[in-house]
Design a protein around this motif. Sequence first.
Motif, PDB file in Angstrom:
ATOM      1  N   MET A 140      -8.850   5.357  70.228  1.00 18.73           N
ATOM      2  CA  MET A 140      -9.187   4.520  69.429  1.00 18.73           C
ATOM      3  C   MET A 140     -10.351   3.505  69.696  1.00 18.73           C
ATOM      4  SD  MET A 140      -6.233   4.254  66.452  1.00 18.73           S
ATOM      5  CE  MET A 140      -4.600   3.575  67.625  1.00 18.73           C
ATOM      6  N   GLU A 141     -11.478   3.500  69.372  1.00 19.31           N
ATOM      7  CA  GLU A 141     -12.477   2.670  69.924  1.00 19.31           C
ATOM      8  C   GLU A 141     -13.369   2.091  68.498  1.00 19.31           C
ATOM      9  OE1 GLU A 141     -15.396   4.589  72.312  1.00 19.31           O
ATOM     10  OE2 GLU A 141     -13.632   5.534  73.520  1.00 19.31           O
ATOM     11  N   SER A 142     -13.131   0.720  68.413  1.00 17.05           N
ATOM     12  CA  SER A 142     -13.969   0.061  67.413  1.00 17.05           C
ATOM     13  C   SER A 142     -15.346   0.560  67.434  1.00 17.05           C
ATOM     14  CB  SER A 142     -13.607  -1.360  67.346  1.00 17.05           C
ATOM     15  OG  SER A 142     -14.002  -2.029  68.533  1.00 17.05           O
ATOM     16  N   LEU A 143     -15.927   0.474  66.140  1.00 20.67           N
ATOM     17  CA  LEU A 143     -17.220   0.563  65.757  1.00 20.67           C
ATOM     18  C   LEU A 143     -18.010  -0.472  65.362  1.00 20.67           C
ATOM     19  CD1 LEU A 143     -17.251   4.030  63.896  1.00 20.67           C
ATOM     20  CD2 LEU A 143     -17.611   3.625  66.363  1.00 20.67           C
ATOM     21  N   HIS A 144     -17.103  -1.618  65.027  1.00 23.32           N
ATOM     22  CA  HIS A 144     -17.809  -3.010  64.452  1.00 23.32           C
ATOM     23  C   HIS A 144     -16.883  -3.997  65.066  1.00 23.32           C
ATOM     24  CE1 HIS A 144     -20.375  -0.831  61.882  1.00 23.32           C
ATOM     25  NE2 HIS A 144     -19.381  -0.058  61.278  1.00 23.32           N
ATOM     26  N   ARG A 145     -17.658  -5.227  64.931  1.00 26.19           N
ATOM     27  CA  ARG A 145     -16.794  -6.340  65.295  1.00 26.19           C
ATOM     28  C   ARG A 145     -15.591  -6.547  64.467  1.00 26.19           C
ATOM     29  NH1 ARG A 145     -17.420 -11.583  63.452  1.00 26.19           N
ATOM     30  NH2 ARG A 145     -19.021 -11.127  62.408  1.00 26.19           N
ATOM     31  N   GLN A 146     -14.330  -6.990  65.128  1.00 28.71           N
ATOM     32  CA  GLN A 146     -13.252  -7.290  64.467  1.00 28.71           C
ATOM     33  C   GLN A 146     -13.332  -8.525  63.278  1.00 28.71           C
ATOM     34  OE1 GLN A 146      -9.824  -5.759  64.634  1.00 28.71           O
ATOM     35  NE2 GLN A 146      -9.705  -6.906  62.582  1.00 28.71           N
ATOM     36  N   ARG A 147     -13.127  -8.365  62.062  1.00 27.80           N
ATOM     37  CA  ARG A 147     -12.912  -9.382  61.146  1.00 27.80           C
ATOM     38  C   ARG A 147     -11.534  -9.467  60.472  1.00 27.80           C
ATOM     39  NH1 ARG A 147     -17.761  -8.991  56.967  1.00 27.80           N
ATOM     40  NH2 ARG A 147     -17.066  -7.064  57.106  1.00 27.80           N
TER      41      ARG A 147
ATOM     42  N   TYR B 175     -15.169   5.780  51.211  1.00 30.35           N
ATOM     43  CA  TYR B 175     -16.317   5.039  50.793  1.00 30.35           C
ATOM     44  C   TYR B 175     -15.797   3.777  49.799  1.00 30.35           C
ATOM     45  CZ  TYR B 175     -19.444   7.887  53.302  1.00 30.35           C
ATOM     46  OH  TYR B 175     -20.074   8.631  54.322  1.00 30.35           O
ATOM     47  N   LEU B 176     -15.058   4.110  48.984  1.00 26.62           N
ATOM     48  CA  LEU B 176     -14.427   3.259  47.956  1.00 26.62           C
ATOM     49  C   LEU B 176     -13.561   2.084  48.694  1.00 26.62           C
ATOM     50  CD1 LEU B 176     -13.921   2.410  44.584  1.00 26.62           C
ATOM     51  CD2 LEU B 176     -11.923   4.208  45.031  1.00 26.62           C
ATOM     52  N   TYR B 177     -12.590   2.504  49.704  1.00 30.06           N
ATOM     53  CA  TYR B 177     -12.108   1.662  50.267  1.00 30.06           C
ATOM     54  C   TYR B 177     -12.977   0.658  51.280  1.00 30.06           C
ATOM     55  CZ  TYR B 177      -9.134  -0.229  54.085  1.00 30.06           C
ATOM     56  OH  TYR B 177      -8.636  -0.952  54.922  1.00 30.06           O
ATOM     57  N   GLN B 178     -13.980   1.422  51.758  1.00 29.55           N
ATOM     58  CA  GLN B 178     -14.986   0.473  52.720  1.00 29.55           C
ATOM     59  C   GLN B 178     -15.461  -0.496  51.551  1.00 29.55           C
ATOM     60  OE1 GLN B 178     -18.374   2.542  54.525  1.00 29.55           O
ATOM     61  NE2 GLN B 178     -17.328   2.264  56.316  1.00 29.55           N
ATOM     62  N   TRP B 179     -15.883  -0.243  50.490  1.00 26.35           N
ATOM     63  CA  TRP B 179     -16.531  -1.104  49.627  1.00 26.35           C
ATOM     64  C   TRP B 179     -15.688  -2.021  49.402  1.00 26.35           C
ATOM     65  CZ3 TRP B 179     -14.456  -1.952  44.787  1.00 26.35           C
ATOM     66  CH2 TRP B 179     -15.328  -3.013  43.823  1.00 26.35           C
ATOM     67  N   LEU B 180     -14.522  -1.868  49.109  1.00 27.31           N
ATOM     68  CA  LEU B 180     -13.399  -2.998  48.764  1.00 27.31           C
ATOM     69  C   LEU B 180     -13.194  -3.833  50.009  1.00 27.31           C
ATOM     70  CD1 LEU B 180     -11.062  -3.927  46.925  1.00 27.31           C
ATOM     71  CD2 LEU B 180      -9.528  -2.718  48.300  1.00 27.31           C
ATOM     72  N   ILE B 181     -12.883  -3.505  50.959  1.00 31.95           N
ATOM     73  CA  ILE B 181     -12.912  -4.157  52.247  1.00 31.95           C
ATOM     74  C   ILE B 181     -14.136  -5.056  52.642  1.00 31.95           C
ATOM     75  CG2 ILE B 181     -12.362  -4.346  54.690  1.00 31.95           C
ATOM     76  CD1 ILE B 181     -10.070  -3.688  52.947  1.00 31.95           C
ATOM     77  N   GLU B 182     -15.186  -4.505  52.494  1.00 32.66           N
ATOM     78  CA  GLU B 182     -16.581  -5.479  52.658  1.00 32.66           C
ATOM     79  C   GLU B 182     -16.644  -6.522  51.450  1.00 32.66           C
ATOM     80  OE1 GLU B 182     -19.665  -2.462  52.598  1.00 32.66           O
ATOM     81  OE2 GLU B 182     -19.294  -1.773  54.775  1.00 32.66           O
ATOM     82  N   ASN B 183     -16.360  -6.291  50.388  1.00 34.67           N
ATOM     83  CA  ASN B 183     -16.411  -7.191  49.294  1.00 34.67           C
ATOM     84  C   ASN B 183     -15.191  -8.242  49.387  1.00 34.67           C
ATOM     85  OD1 ASN B 183     -18.459  -6.826  47.178  1.00 34.67           O
ATOM     86  ND2 ASN B 183     -18.084  -4.880  47.542  1.00 34.67           N
ATOM     87  N   LEU B 184     -13.963  -7.898  50.019  1.00 34.19           N
ATOM     88  CA  LEU B 184     -12.949  -8.653  50.098  1.00 34.19           C
ATOM     89  C   LEU B 184     -13.363  -9.900  51.129  1.00 34.19           C
ATOM     90  CD1 LEU B 184      -9.565  -6.800  49.913  1.00 34.19           C
ATOM     91  CD2 LEU B 184     -10.612  -8.368  48.280  1.00 34.19           C
ATOM     92  N   HIS B 185     -14.104  -9.412  52.322  1.00 31.64           N
ATOM     93  CA  HIS B 185     -14.718 -10.183  53.189  1.00 31.64           C
ATOM     94  C   HIS B 185     -15.761 -11.196  52.633  1.00 31.64           C
ATOM     95  CE1 HIS B 185     -12.800  -8.925  56.953  1.00 31.64           C
ATOM     96  NE2 HIS B 185     -13.027  -7.696  56.507  1.00 31.64           N
TER      97      HIS B 185
ATOM     98  N   PHE C 152      -8.451  -3.210  58.982  1.00 27.35           N
ATOM     99  CA  PHE C 152      -9.718  -3.501  58.368  1.00 27.35           C
ATOM    100  C   PHE C 152     -10.896  -3.332  59.182  1.00 27.35           C
ATOM    101  CE2 PHE C 152      -6.376  -7.081  57.179  1.00 27.35           C
ATOM    102  CZ  PHE C 152      -5.960  -5.940  55.889  1.00 27.35           C
ATOM    103  N   LEU C 153     -10.643  -2.288  60.221  1.00 30.69           N
ATOM    104  CA  LEU C 153     -11.633  -2.436  61.279  1.00 30.69           C
ATOM    105  C   LEU C 153     -11.939  -0.693  61.344  1.00 30.69           C
ATOM    106  CD1 LEU C 153     -13.489  -3.575  63.736  1.00 30.69           C
ATOM    107  CD2 LEU C 153     -11.350  -3.193  65.184  1.00 30.69           C
ATOM    108  N   CYS C 154     -13.267  -0.287  61.382  1.00 25.03           N
ATOM    109  CA  CYS C 154     -13.765   0.904  61.480  1.00 25.03           C
ATOM    110  C   CYS C 154     -13.802   1.276  62.846  1.00 25.03           C
ATOM    111  CB  CYS C 154     -15.120   1.189  60.821  1.00 25.03           C
ATOM    112  SG  CYS C 154     -15.704   2.809  60.778  1.00 25.03           S
TER     113      CYS C 154
END
Length: 245
Positions: A67-74, A106-116, A48-50
Amino acid sequence: MRVSAYVIHTRPFQDSKILVDLLSLEQGLVRGVWRLPKKEARVIPGPFLCLEVELTGRGELKTLKSMESLHRQRSLEGMSLYAALYAHEILTKLLPLNLPLSDIYYLYQWLIENLHSGVAIAPLLRRFEVGLFSELGSAINLSSTGRGEPLDPKQLYQFHEKFGLRPYFGEIPKLTPLLFVEGKVALDYHNGHWSDKQVLSLAKELHRAWLDSLLNGKPITARRLLPKQPFQGERLLGVPIFRAI
């Protein structure tokens, strides 16, 4: 090569190494070997981390150099977590390796963002499945009959995996359909009326059968984590029937 990716599965490989399945923007589903850091600092890459990932190797199995994270871990919890694990499993089982599929990323990214965000999970999963089927070239057509004829909202149709929708006039079909559906409900499904309970119920039954067909009967173990809620509605010839309420 550097790619933007999400970790969707990990498993042991060799001493101090793991196999990592990544869903990447540039290369689709990628499988690689990741060497774990020293024992006192071993951290398995989380989901769940880009990430920005450096890949090397020409074969199907890559080497993950960094592997380096691009965003904060959620983190995800409860049903949102189970829904994401379900999505991970069907992605790893359906997607070919090393084939760029940016729309699925992008579909997966949309799903994860909405699950959050905490929105209703069932409509999210059904919309995710619809998008996945479409991108894999296995879209479900409920907008017209198998012959391309427009639907009558008041007509009852039988849906077959190979033949699509066929009008039903009360006969005993030679081949038992997956389900029966009234034209209006089929059109509401096609138009994405996910707030309609009948549409969601139809989608759940239909997508389950569709996935089983695409996977040739391979089990989806993450289904055990989600509510079973077996179909309790009307049946015709032993299969579910969906009418407009």
